[in-house]
Design a protein around this motif. Structure first.
Motif, PDB file in Angstrom:
ATOM      1  N   ILE A   7       0.880  -1.159   0.000  1.00 44.07           N
ATOM      2  CA  ILE A   7       0.000   0.000   0.000  1.00 44.07           C
ATOM      3  C   ILE A   7       0.924   1.217   0.000  1.00 44.07           C
ATOM      4  O   ILE A   7       1.713   1.388   0.930  1.00 44.07           O
ATOM      5  CB  ILE A   7      -0.916   0.030   1.246  1.00 44.07           C
ATOM      6  CG1 ILE A   7      -1.638  -1.302   1.455  1.00 44.07           C
ATOM      7  CG2 ILE A   7      -1.877   1.207   1.178  1.00 44.07           C
ATOM      8  CD1 ILE A   7      -2.611  -1.678   0.392  1.00 44.07           C
ATOM      9  N   ARG A   9       1.775   5.553  -1.442  1.00 43.13           N
ATOM     10  CA  ARG A   9       1.224   6.848  -1.838  1.00 43.13           C
ATOM     11  C   ARG A   9       1.032   6.862  -3.360  1.00 43.13           C
ATOM     12  O   ARG A   9       1.883   6.364  -4.093  1.00 43.13           O
ATOM     13  CB  ARG A   9       2.179   7.963  -1.450  1.00 43.13           C
ATOM     14  CG  ARG A   9       2.383   8.102   0.038  1.00 43.13           C
ATOM     15  CD  ARG A   9       3.459   9.156   0.301  1.00 43.13           C
ATOM     16  NE  ARG A   9       3.787   9.260   1.695  1.00 43.13           N
ATOM     17  CZ  ARG A   9       3.204  10.103   2.550  1.00 43.13           C
ATOM     18  NH1 ARG A   9       2.241  10.899   2.127  1.00 43.13           N
ATOM     19  NH2 ARG A   9       3.581  10.143   3.811  1.00 43.13           N
ATOM     20  N   LYS A  58      -4.899   5.782  -1.561  1.00 46.13           N
ATOM     21  CA  LYS A  58      -3.631   5.056  -1.673  1.00 46.13           C
ATOM     22  C   LYS A  58      -3.693   4.166  -2.915  1.00 46.13           C
ATOM     23  O   LYS A  58      -4.732   4.010  -3.526  1.00 46.13           O
ATOM     24  CB  LYS A  58      -3.383   4.163  -0.444  1.00 46.13           C
ATOM     25  CG  LYS A  58      -3.304   4.895   0.886  1.00 46.13           C
ATOM     26  CD  LYS A  58      -2.031   5.662   1.023  1.00 46.13           C
ATOM     27  CE  LYS A  58      -1.977   6.325   2.392  1.00 46.13           C
ATOM     28  NZ  LYS A  58      -0.715   6.945   2.651  1.00 46.13           N
ATOM     29  N   LYS A  60      -2.729   0.204  -4.134  1.00 40.10           N
ATOM     30  CA  LYS A  60      -2.321  -1.135  -3.704  1.00 40.10           C
ATOM     31  C   LYS A  60      -1.688  -1.836  -4.898  1.00 40.10           C
ATOM     32  O   LYS A  60      -2.283  -1.919  -5.960  1.00 40.10           O
ATOM     33  CB  LYS A  60      -3.509  -1.949  -3.188  1.00 40.10           C
ATOM     34  CG  LYS A  60      -3.103  -3.363  -2.780  1.00 40.10           C
ATOM     35  CD  LYS A  60      -4.146  -4.085  -1.962  1.00 40.10           C
ATOM     36  CE  LYS A  60      -5.391  -4.425  -2.715  1.00 40.10           C
ATOM     37  NZ  LYS A  60      -6.276  -5.327  -1.963  1.00 40.10           N
ATOM     38  N   GLY A  89       3.003   3.901   3.878  1.00 40.30           N
ATOM     39  CA  GLY A  89       2.318   2.661   3.541  1.00 40.30           C
ATOM     40  C   GLY A  89       2.870   1.446   4.247  1.00 40.30           C
ATOM     41  O   GLY A  89       3.640   1.552   5.200  1.00 40.30           O
TER      42      GLY A  89
END
Length: 112
Positions: A7, A9, A58, A60, A89
């Motif tokens: 995860i 930015r 965010k 993933k 993250g």
């Protein structure tokens, strides 16, 4: 095999992708997600009104690799996604029992 889920930015996506390509990763999956951790959201002002954003956008990233490449992939993600600020993250690593390519029915590392 390992599934590495990161995860990160959103603005770090291109850097992470480039770092993974340099390490020989041929495929990855990305999703736009929202959530919070230690950041616990933030407040913003729009046209003079203040409002709270509880879930931060965010990205993933999901990558499946052979066990021998997992450490390299994690290092590449850490190197390229880190800003040193709260909200950089997390990385999760899972064991993968089997992978099957639908088109050719190849399985295991051949399917990667």
């Amino acid at each position: 095999m390992k599934k590495i889920e990161a995860i990160i930015r959103p603005f770090k996506l291109d850097e992470v992708k480039e770092a993974l390509v340099e390490e020989g990763i041929r495929g990855l999956t990305i999703s736009e997600v929202r959530g919070y951790g230690r950041q616990k959201g933030h407040t913003e002002t729009y046209r003079g009104s203040e409002y709270r954003i509880e879930f931060i956008p965010k990205i993933k990233i999901e990558v499946i690799v052979e066990d021998s490449k997992s450490e390299t992939v994690v290092d590449a993600i850490l190197r390229s996604a880190k800003t040193g600020q709260v909200g950089d993250g997390k990385i999760f690593i899972y064991d993968v029992g089997e992978v099957i390519r639908i088109r050719t029915e190849e399985s295991g590392k051949d399917a990667l």
